[in-house]
Design a protein around this motif. Structure first.
Motif, mmCIF file in Angstrom:
data_model
loop_
_atom_site.group_PDB
_atom_site.id
_atom_site.type_symbol
_atom_site.label_atom_id
_atom_site.label_comp_id
_atom_site.label_asym_id
_atom_site.label_seq_id
_atom_site.Cartn_x
_atom_site.Cartn_y
_atom_site.Cartn_z
ATOM 1 N N ALA A 1 -2.298 -7.665 9.837
ATOM 2 C CA ALA A 1 -3.377 -6.986 9.121
ATOM 3 C C ALA A 1 -3.034 -5.516 8.922
ATOM 4 O O ALA A 1 -2.280 -4.930 9.707
ATOM 5 C CB ALA A 1 -4.701 -7.112 9.888
ATOM 6 N N VAL A 2 -3.587 -4.947 7.890
ATOM 7 C CA VAL A 2 -3.324 -3.546 7.577
ATOM 8 C C VAL A 2 -4.625 -2.833 7.239
ATOM 9 O O VAL A 2 -5.551 -3.428 6.690
ATOM 10 C CB VAL A 2 -2.323 -3.433 6.399
ATOM 11 C CG1 VAL A 2 -2.906 -4.062 5.132
ATOM 12 C CG2 VAL A 2 -1.939 -1.989 6.134
ATOM 13 N N TYR B 1 0.871 -1.183 0.000
ATOM 14 C CA TYR B 1 0.000 0.000 0.000
ATOM 15 C C TYR B 1 0.896 1.216 0.000
ATOM 16 O O TYR B 1 1.850 1.289 0.759
ATOM 17 C CB TYR B 1 -0.919 0.021 1.224
ATOM 18 C CG TYR B 1 -1.907 1.164 1.191
ATOM 19 C CD1 TYR B 1 -1.737 2.290 1.987
ATOM 20 C CD2 TYR B 1 -2.995 1.130 0.329
ATOM 21 C CE1 TYR B 1 -2.630 3.339 1.940
ATOM 22 C CE2 TYR B 1 -3.901 2.180 0.274
ATOM 23 C CZ TYR B 1 -3.715 3.290 1.088
ATOM 24 O OH TYR B 1 -4.596 4.326 1.035
ATOM 25 N N GLY B 2 0.609 2.165 -0.859
ATOM 26 C CA GLY B 2 1.506 3.296 -1.019
ATOM 27 C C GLY B 2 1.319 4.450 -0.069
ATOM 28 O O GLY B 2 2.179 5.306 0.041
ATOM 29 N N GLY B 3 0.194 4.482 0.634
ATOM 30 C CA GLY B 3 -0.089 5.631 1.478
ATOM 31 C C GLY B 3 0.082 5.325 2.953
ATOM 32 O O GLY B 3 0.788 4.393 3.344
ATOM 33 N N THR B 4 -0.574 6.123 3.773
ATOM 34 C CA THR B 4 -0.511 5.946 5.230
ATOM 35 C C THR B 4 -1.219 4.663 5.632
ATOM 36 O O THR B 4 -2.315 4.381 5.154
ATOM 37 C CB THR B 4 -1.197 7.134 5.924
ATOM 38 O OG1 THR B 4 -0.545 8.348 5.508
ATOM 39 C CG2 THR B 4 -1.089 6.995 7.437
ATOM 40 N N VAL B 5 -0.571 3.895 6.505
ATOM 41 C CA VAL B 5 -1.157 2.629 6.929
ATOM 42 C C VAL B 5 -1.231 2.536 8.446
ATOM 43 O O VAL B 5 -0.445 3.148 9.159
ATOM 44 C CB VAL B 5 -0.370 1.411 6.399
ATOM 45 C CG1 VAL B 5 -0.509 1.271 4.905
ATOM 46 C CG2 VAL B 5 1.091 1.484 6.813
ATOM 47 N N ALA C 1 6.720 -5.493 17.740
ATOM 48 C CA ALA C 1 6.811 -5.486 16.280
ATOM 49 C C ALA C 1 7.482 -4.206 15.837
ATOM 50 O O ALA C 1 7.376 -3.170 16.499
ATOM 51 C CB ALA C 1 5.422 -5.607 15.645
ATOM 52 N N GLU C 2 8.172 -4.293 14.716
ATOM 53 C CA GLU C 2 8.869 -3.120 14.197
ATOM 54 C C GLU C 2 8.351 -2.779 12.805
ATOM 55 O O GLU C 2 8.321 -3.628 11.901
ATOM 56 C CB GLU C 2 10.373 -3.373 14.123
ATOM 57 C CG GLU C 2 11.163 -2.127 13.689
ATOM 58 C CD GLU C 2 12.659 -2.338 13.718
ATOM 59 O OE1 GLU C 2 13.113 -3.500 13.831
ATOM 60 O OE2 GLU C 2 13.382 -1.323 13.628
ATOM 61 N N PHE C 3 7.944 -1.542 12.664
ATOM 62 C CA PHE C 3 7.479 -1.028 11.382
ATOM 63 C C PHE C 3 8.673 -0.452 10.636
ATOM 64 O O PHE C 3 9.324 0.471 11.111
ATOM 65 C CB PHE C 3 6.415 0.050 11.622
ATOM 66 C CG PHE C 3 6.019 0.823 10.387
ATOM 67 C CD1 PHE C 3 5.981 2.220 10.404
ATOM 68 C CD2 PHE C 3 5.658 0.167 9.221
ATOM 69 C CE1 PHE C 3 5.593 2.933 9.281
ATOM 70 C CE2 PHE C 3 5.274 0.879 8.096
ATOM 71 C CZ PHE C 3 5.250 2.268 8.132
ATOM 72 N N ILE C 4 8.982 -1.028 9.482
ATOM 73 C CA ILE C 4 10.049 -0.498 8.631
ATOM 74 C C ILE C 4 9.395 -0.038 7.341
ATOM 75 O O ILE C 4 9.070 -0.844 6.463
ATOM 76 C CB ILE C 4 11.153 -1.540 8.360
ATOM 77 C CG1 ILE C 4 11.729 -2.053 9.677
ATOM 78 C CG2 ILE C 4 12.260 -0.913 7.509
ATOM 79 C CD1 ILE C 4 12.827 -3.107 9.523
ATOM 80 N N LYS C 5 9.193 1.260 7.254
ATOM 81 C CA LYS C 5 8.436 1.825 6.130
ATOM 82 C C LYS C 5 9.108 1.538 4.789
ATOM 83 O O LYS C 5 8.447 1.210 3.810
ATOM 84 C CB LYS C 5 8.281 3.338 6.330
ATOM 85 C CG LYS C 5 7.310 3.988 5.368
ATOM 86 C CD LYS C 5 7.124 5.454 5.718
ATOM 87 C CE LYS C 5 6.139 6.111 4.759
ATOM 88 N NZ LYS C 5 5.924 7.547 5.088
ATOM 89 N N SER C 6 10.435 1.621 4.747
ATOM 90 C CA SER C 6 11.157 1.438 3.487
ATOM 91 C C SER C 6 11.043 0.010 2.963
ATOM 92 O O SER C 6 11.198 -0.231 1.770
ATOM 93 C CB SER C 6 12.634 1.808 3.666
ATOM 94 O OG SER C 6 13.229 0.979 4.644
ATOM 95 N N LYS C 7 10.772 -0.907 3.859
ATOM 96 C CA LYS C 7 10.646 -2.311 3.469
ATOM 97 C C LYS C 7 9.189 -2.774 3.457
ATOM 98 O O LYS C 7 8.930 -3.955 3.195
ATOM 99 C CB LYS C 7 11.451 -3.200 4.420
ATOM 100 C CG LYS C 7 12.958 -2.985 4.363
ATOM 101 C CD LYS C 7 13.685 -3.969 5.264
ATOM 102 C CE LYS C 7 15.206 -3.796 5.162
ATOM 103 N NZ LYS C 7 15.936 -4.753 6.042
#
Lengths: 116, 113
Positions: free
Chosen positions: B92-93, B27-31, B65-71
């Motif tokens: 889930a997103v 997904y390309g936007g805010t999640v 959990a770790e959010f890695i936006k670039s990945k």
């Protein structure tokens, strides 16, 4: 605070019949979403209701419908049941749903529907 | 279209082993990102969530959990699992301003005593 409740918990229906499932959200929650869980397709979003209005709909045929009442309780209906509708139907409630913000959803135990 | 991939379908660990379950989303936007757990015979429960801020989020029962936006990733970790962690775990997103949860296919974790 009581959690999300769903009735009935188990249901057996015959092909061609229709079924209505009920969901009571957590007190104060105004958004109710429905999901279908099957071994093959996993968890799939059916629709969401907020303030008695359907806000989002998943990719399910028109045989699947729902509604929400003024007390936030929700029902979903499946008409002309098919064998493939056998699934666990989950209801989730969240505090609110606005155009800008999403909130975490709390799930009920589900209704296990078997279509024969 | 939004999608979530969980690469591990079935994981078997011994007690005290470390756990990492992979989750990638599209997904390309805010999640907003979530991990849910379903213990045998029980309903889905929220383990942890990420909405914004610190990308390392801590949840219940020692999970993080770790959010890695670039990945486009949101991997679940626990340093030492217990037999009671045996369950199915779902990533889930929610993309954009909706309440539509898109789930991954789930990972069945079996912890052997």
């Amino acid at each position: 605070k009581a959690g999300v409740t769903q009735t009935p918990r188990y249901l057996i229906k015959t092909r061609g019949q229709q079924v209505t499932l009920s969901c009571s959200p957590i007190s104060g929650h105004r958004s109710v979403s429905w999901y279908q869980q099957t071994p093959g397709q996993g968890l799939q979003f059916l629709f969401e209701y907020f303030s008695e209005t359907q806000r989002n709909k998943g990719n399910f045929p028109g045989r699947f419908s729902g509604r929400q009442f003024s007390n936030s309780r929700s029902e979903m209906n499946v008409s002309t049941l098919e064998l493939g509708d056998s699934a666990l139907y989950l209801c989730a409630s969240s505090l609110k749903s606005t155009g800008l913000v999403s909130y975490e959803q709390y799930f009920g135990p589900g209704t296990r529907l078997t279509v024969t | 279209a939004q999608s979530v991939s969980q690469h591990n379908h079935h994981v078997i660990l011994s007690e005290a082993a470390s756990l990492e379950l992979g989750c990638n989303y599209s997904y390309g936007g805010t999640v907003n990102l979530f991990w849910y757990v379903q213990y045998p015979g029980q309903h889905l429960q929220l383990l942890l969530k990420y909405f914004s801020g610190d990308p390392l989020v801590k949840g219940i029962k020692g999970f993080e959990a770790e959010f890695i936006k670039s990945k486009f990733s949101f991997n679940l970790r626990k340093p030492s699992v217990q037999w009671s962690d045996t369950a199915e775990y779902f990533c889930a997103v929610i993309g954009g301003a909706t309440n539509k949860l898109i789930f991954g296919t789930g990972t069945l974790l079996a912890v052997q005593p």
